[in-house]
Scaffold this motif. Structure first.
Motif, PDB file in Angstrom:
ATOM      1  N   PHE A   1       8.666   0.951   9.350  1.00 46.73           N
ATOM      2  CA  PHE A   1       8.007   0.737   8.067  1.00 46.73           C
ATOM      3  C   PHE A   1       8.643   1.708   7.076  1.00 46.73           C
ATOM      4  O   PHE A   1       8.536   2.930   7.234  1.00 46.73           O
ATOM      5  CB  PHE A   1       6.508   1.012   8.169  1.00 46.73           C
ATOM      6  CG  PHE A   1       5.740  -0.011   8.967  1.00 46.73           C
ATOM      7  CD1 PHE A   1       6.383  -1.096   9.577  1.00 46.73           C
ATOM      8  CD2 PHE A   1       4.363   0.086   9.101  1.00 46.73           C
ATOM      9  CE1 PHE A   1       5.662  -2.038  10.305  1.00 46.73           C
ATOM     10  CE2 PHE A   1       3.634  -0.849   9.828  1.00 46.73           C
ATOM     11  CZ  PHE A   1       4.286  -1.912  10.431  1.00 46.73           C
TER      12      PHE A   1
ATOM     13  N   CYS B   1       7.873   2.646   4.125  1.00 49.07           N
ATOM     14  CA  CYS B   1       7.019   3.558   3.349  1.00 49.07           C
ATOM     15  C   CYS B   1       6.623   4.804   4.119  1.00 49.07           C
ATOM     16  O   CYS B   1       6.358   5.834   3.499  1.00 49.07           O
ATOM     17  CB  CYS B   1       5.782   2.827   2.828  1.00 49.07           C
ATOM     18  SG  CYS B   1       4.621   2.340   4.101  1.00 49.07           S
TER      19      CYS B   1
ATOM     20  N   ASP C   1       0.814  -1.216   0.000  1.00 45.07           N
ATOM     21  CA  ASP C   1       0.000   0.000   0.000  1.00 45.07           C
ATOM     22  C   ASP C   1       0.848   1.266   0.000  1.00 45.07           C
ATOM     23  O   ASP C   1       0.457   2.274  -0.570  1.00 45.07           O
ATOM     24  CB  ASP C   1      -0.909   0.002   1.230  1.00 45.07           C
ATOM     25  CG  ASP C   1      -0.087  -0.110   2.505  1.00 45.07           C
ATOM     26  OD1 ASP C   1       0.664  -1.100   2.625  1.00 45.07           O
ATOM     27  OD2 ASP C   1      -0.158   0.790   3.341  1.00 45.07           O
TER      28      ASP C   1
ATOM     29  N   GLY D   1       1.606   2.539   5.269  1.00 45.75           N
ATOM     30  CA  GLY D   1       1.799   2.094   6.647  1.00 45.75           C
ATOM     31  C   GLY D   1       0.745   1.101   7.102  1.00 45.75           C
ATOM     32  O   GLY D   1       0.689   0.748   8.272  1.00 45.75           O
ATOM     33  N   MET D   2      -0.085   0.624   6.200  1.00 47.31           N
ATOM     34  CA  MET D   2      -1.211  -0.208   6.587  1.00 47.31           C
ATOM     35  C   MET D   2      -0.874  -1.696   6.633  1.00 47.31           C
ATOM     36  O   MET D   2      -1.511  -2.450   7.359  1.00 47.31           O
ATOM     37  CB  MET D   2      -2.361   0.089   5.614  1.00 47.31           C
ATOM     38  CG  MET D   2      -3.609  -0.709   5.780  1.00 47.31           C
ATOM     39  SD  MET D   2      -3.551  -2.226   4.842  1.00 47.31           S
ATOM     40  CE  MET D   2      -4.049  -1.654   3.239  1.00 47.31           C
ATOM     41  N   CYS D   3       0.143  -2.143   5.836  1.00 42.03           N
ATOM     42  CA  CYS D   3       0.339  -3.592   5.736  1.00 42.03           C
ATOM     43  C   CYS D   3       1.567  -4.117   6.479  1.00 42.03           C
ATOM     44  O   CYS D   3       1.610  -5.270   6.857  1.00 42.03           O
ATOM     45  CB  CYS D   3       0.393  -4.016   4.274  1.00 42.03           C
ATOM     46  SG  CYS D   3       1.964  -3.725   3.454  1.00 42.03           S
TER      47      CYS D   3
ATOM     48  N   CYS E   1       6.709  -3.731   4.325  1.00 43.69           N
ATOM     49  CA  CYS E   1       7.970  -3.046   4.052  1.00 43.69           C
ATOM     50  C   CYS E   1       8.816  -2.915   5.301  1.00 43.69           C
ATOM     51  O   CYS E   1       9.736  -2.107   5.329  1.00 43.69           O
ATOM     52  CB  CYS E   1       7.662  -1.656   3.492  1.00 43.69           C
ATOM     53  SG  CYS E   1       6.779  -0.640   4.708  1.00 43.69           S
TER      54      CYS E   1
HETATM   55  S1  FES Z   1       3.138  -0.634   5.294  1.00 41.57           S
HETATM   56 FE1  FES Z   1       2.489  -1.465   3.456  1.00 41.57          FE
HETATM   57  S2  FES Z   1       4.053  -0.841   2.141  1.00 41.57           S
HETATM   58 FE2  FES Z   1       4.670   0.009   3.970  1.00 41.57          FE
END
Ligand code: FES
Ligand SMILES: Cc1cc2nc3c(=O)[nH]c(=O)nc-3n(C[C@H](O)[C@H](O)[C@H](O)COP(=O)(O)OP(=O)(O)OC[C@H]3O[C@@H](n4cnc5c(N)ncnc54)[C@H](O)[C@@H]3O)c2cc1C
Lengths: 472, 283
Positions: free
Chosen positions: B235, B237, B217, B220-222, B225
């Protein structure tokens, strides 16, 4: 005078066969027929005190809509439903009814409660098939511009209500598709994406503009929405999107996912169709999902559908304490999910290539009830076990995404990073800025996010009407 | 839809595309990236915003065709469009006005270093750039970088152009000659960034690296990274992409970058086959 009960148990929900569906992303529950629905609606005894209304977070007049179904007047049923609930096809599918309306249903004290959720879904699906849309108030357009940040249930609801009040509404969404958790989190087999798309189109027909690929905090800050883009009020509905990982060795090994990532890859990015779709994910024979909520259930059932021979659900308490919807737990069990209860991971082990091979768990026993009223798990010293897995998915809760709060210094957050807002109005300490949904409450439910969106819309409307004199 | 305005080859398999995305460039600052998706079944890939053109509302991305999506991008002709561009993402480079900075770009890393060098220069800094590649035909952005650098050294591994050797050799030589830097910014393949950090660590020279983990994404949602920085989880991103190179766990990052290697190769091979048969029918 209350009626007599006609049937002690709920009219069963027709479902796809468990073995067939454990390989398919098609929706599991097929929905009532008209006959099923009328039979179920007949079970309502029309009790005087109507506890179900208060049990519903948005206070749908449940007895009235159920009565309309029993009478076969589905148009009336839909009108009653949509007075209070903008997204009944979604709520009928995902609300934790057993904790809400059905929990307090009068006949539920002796028998099974009326299947209110199933009836809600039935009416909503029927209305959609007829092309009916919620009426709602509609007034002459104003020249007031409102920005909504986030297109989950809170944002969508607020957008619809504000558009109906004549305001010019823009929804800014960070991802490429609107819907929030409804799109990226909850899988197709539980909530078909076509239903979410239908609701989004209805919004667009109301004149709401949806701008995807706009990450507020980066693309624009909240202050810039006011000063440069001319919005007069902002509703922050950015959800609870910051996954937690436990502080144990091995969480960064290849094959360890947050449930958000696992589900986003599968749902939003359609990795289950790789290589037709371009997003890959690790398809493993043995997958362990950690957690006991809806997110964990969605992840573990997805793992099975992605081809896992063994899809384990590891939860540190017992089945009774699982926060997931009861129906999902039952469906998971039918589909062959292996529950490892009263266990908690202590370490993830990997091979020389940095890939997961094993999850090590500690067995637990239940102690005294904790602050949440649930019995808290305690480790049983020396009692551990290893499980061979290649993928581990953590569904152990989420925090608040800091993108907005870190770029809006005068927007206050609590120690968990959740935005502080008035529970009645959503008003924050920053003038013209309102907030609601998971970003305020922490991870909660679709219906509570909708309720927050609706209350905020009302407050924003009066804030705009008062010439923006208060609301700060 | 975001129209592709131009597509120019900079080196074998390396292209610069200008893409119209006015909302993404409005607030963009050096060091930030965008996430692109070509089509409905496409994946989301992060690409550094290498340059912006406010007059056209466009951003430049420099793409090395390593997987299916990047190869697809490199074949996109002006007049076509990508489906999604989101951004700007990540934190901007932390530029200290007047800083004496050694910018090191290895291979495609030059595309990340170029906007940073531009930013440092614009803030009154003194910029020495070391631009490295395996061989002469892989050197990119030499003209662009020389415009924003007070001094530019080109190195090639095989000696076919510029100084023979690695970027670290050039850096050591500069330091031996008495060059003084407030900081080094190094972007390129992981082994290169790690090697630069090993040169600067003993002398306590602050070194910033820009990381490129797998992302989904970019908001910071997944958590896909995530990396370890000084033993702390970050994270990339939202907390990055730039970090103190002396704190990065490069081994872990390297293995995480290989997570989808097999699937990526499969997808790329299928794509090449499709292109080959399409080309065959085209003649
Ligand atoms: S938290 Fe999903 S790409 Fe960084
Ligand atoms: C897998 C899963 C299953 C669930 N199952 C159920 C269930 O069965 N029943 C139930 O009631 N609840 C369920 N929940 C909880 C429920 O989905 C949430 O409580 C609800 O979606 C919260 O709504 P929201 O509008 O606050 O936020 P979200 O739905 O999270 O939407 C927020 C949106 O804001 C966007 N956004 C975030 N930051 C920015 C930014 N800076 N700029 C622009 N856009 C931004 C996000 O991309 C997202 O689209 C589940 C949650 C998950 C994760």
């Amino acid at each position: 005078m209350a009626k007599k009960i006609t049937q002690k148990t709920k009219t069963p929900m027709p479902c796809r066969d468990a073995e067939e569906r454990s390989h398919s992303f098609e929706e599991v529950s097929l929905g009532y027929t008209l006959e099923d629905a009328r039979r179920e609606a007949e079970r309502c005894i029309e009790c005087k005190n109507q506890p179900c209304i208060a049990g519903c977070p948005v206070e749908i007049d449940i007895p009235a809509f159920v009565k309309a179904v029993a009478d076969g007047d589905l148009t009336r049923a839909f009108v009653v439903l949509s007075e209070k609930n903008l997204l009944p096809a979604i709520c009928g599918r995902v609300c934790p009814q057993e904790e809400q309306c059905e929990k307090v249903c009068t006949i539920g004290r002796k028998f099974e409660p009326v299947a209110i959720g199933r009836l809600e879904r039935f009416v909503a699906d029927w209305a959609a098939a007829q092309g009916l849309e919620a009426e709602g108030v509609r007034v002459a357009p104003t020249d007031k511009k409102v920005a909504i940040i986030g297109s989950g249930p809170a944002g969508l609801t607020a957008a619809a209500d504000l558009a109906r009040r004549g305001h010019q509404v823009t929804v800014f969404e960070a991802l490429h598709e609107p819907g929030g958790v409804l799109i990226y989190g909850i899988p197709e087999f539980r909530l078909p994406k076509s239903i979410v798309a239908r609701e989004v189109h209805a919004l667009e027909r109301l004149g709401v503009e949806i701008k995807t690929n706009h990450v507020i905090g980066r693309t624009f800050t909240i202050d810039e929405l006011f000063t440069e883009l001319g919005y007069e009020a902002v509703f922050v509905a950015t959800g609870a999107g910051l996954p937690y990982f436990p502080n144990i060795p091995g969480v960064n090994l290849v094959g360890v996912y947050s449930a958000n990532e696992y589900l986003t890859r599968s749902n939003l990015m359609k990795a289950y169709r790789f290589p037709e779709s371009d997003t890959p994910m690790i398809r493993a024979a043995n997958v362990a999902v950690i957690g006991g909520g809806n997110t964990a259930m969605d992840a573990v059932r997805s793992a099975k559908r992605l081809g896992a021979e063994h899809a384990y659900l590891i939860y540190r308490r017992s089945r009774d304490e699982m926060p997931a919807r009861k129906e999902e737990v039952e469906h998971a069990e039918e589909e062959g999910i292996e529950f490892l209860l009263l266990a908690s991971p202590t370490e993830i082990l990997g091979n020389e290539r940095g890939r997961v091979t094993t999850i090590r768990c500690q067995r637990m026993a239940l102690g005294e009830p904790d602050a949440s009223g649930r019995r808290s798990p305690k480790p049983i010293p020396g009692d551990t076990f290893d499980l061979a897995v290649e993928v581990v998915v953590f569904a152990v809760g989420q925090g608040a995404n800091p993108l907005i709060s870190s770029t809006t210094p005068d927007l206050h957050v609590n120690k968990w990073g959740n935005i502080i807002a008035d529970p009645e109005t959503g008003a924050t300490e920053k003038k013209g800025v309102f907030a609601g949904g998971d970003i305020v409450s922490g991870g909660a439910t679709v219906i509570s996010a909708m309720g927050a969106g609706r209350r905020a819309a009302r407050a924003i409307d009066s804030y705009l009407a008062q010439g923006m004199t208060d609301g700060a | 839809m975001y129209p592709v305005l131009s597509n120019e080859q900079l080196a074998p398999d390396v292209h610069r595309l200008w893409i119209e995305a006015p909302h993404v460039i409005r607030k963009r600052r050096p060091g930030q990236f965008a996430i692109l998706r070509i089509s409905a079944d496409g994946e989301r890939i992060p690409l550094t915003i290498a340059d912006v053109d406010h007059a056209r509302g466009a951003l430049a991305v420099i793409v090395q065709g390593v997987g299916k999506t990047t190869r697809q991008l490199n074949r996109m002709a002006p007049g076509t469009a990508v489906l999604d561009v989101a951004g700007p993402l990540g934190r901007p480079t932390d530029i200290h006005p007047g800083s004496r900075t050694c910018c090191i770009g290895g291979g495609i890393g030059a595309a990340v270093v170029y906007p940073i060098a531009t930013g440092v220069k614009a803030q009154g800094g003194y910029v020495v750039t070391i631009l490295g590649a395996r061989s002469r035909d892989l050197v990119i952005l030499e003209d662009d970088l020389s415009r924003v650098s007070d001094h530019l050294v080109v190195t090639t591994d095989d000696g076919s152009y510029g100084r023979h050797g690695l970027v670290t050799d050039a850096l050591k030589a500069l330091l031996d000659e008495g060059a003084v830097f407030d900081e080094v910014v190094a972007v390129g393949p992981l082994p290169m960034m790690r090697a630069v950090c090993e040169v600067t660590r003993p002398i306590g020279l602050r070194t910033v690296v820009s990381l490129n983990p797998v992302m989904v994404d970019g908001t910071g949602m997944c958590g896909g990274c995530r990396v370890q920085i000084g033993g702390e989880q970050k994270f990339v991103c939202v907390d990055g992409p730039e970090f103190d190179g002396h704190q990065v766990d490069f081994d872990e990052l390297a293995s995480r970058l290989r997570a989808y290697r097999e699937q990526e190769q499969e997808a790329a091979a299928r794509y090449d086959e499709e292109c080959a048969s399409a080309d065959m029918w085209a003649v």
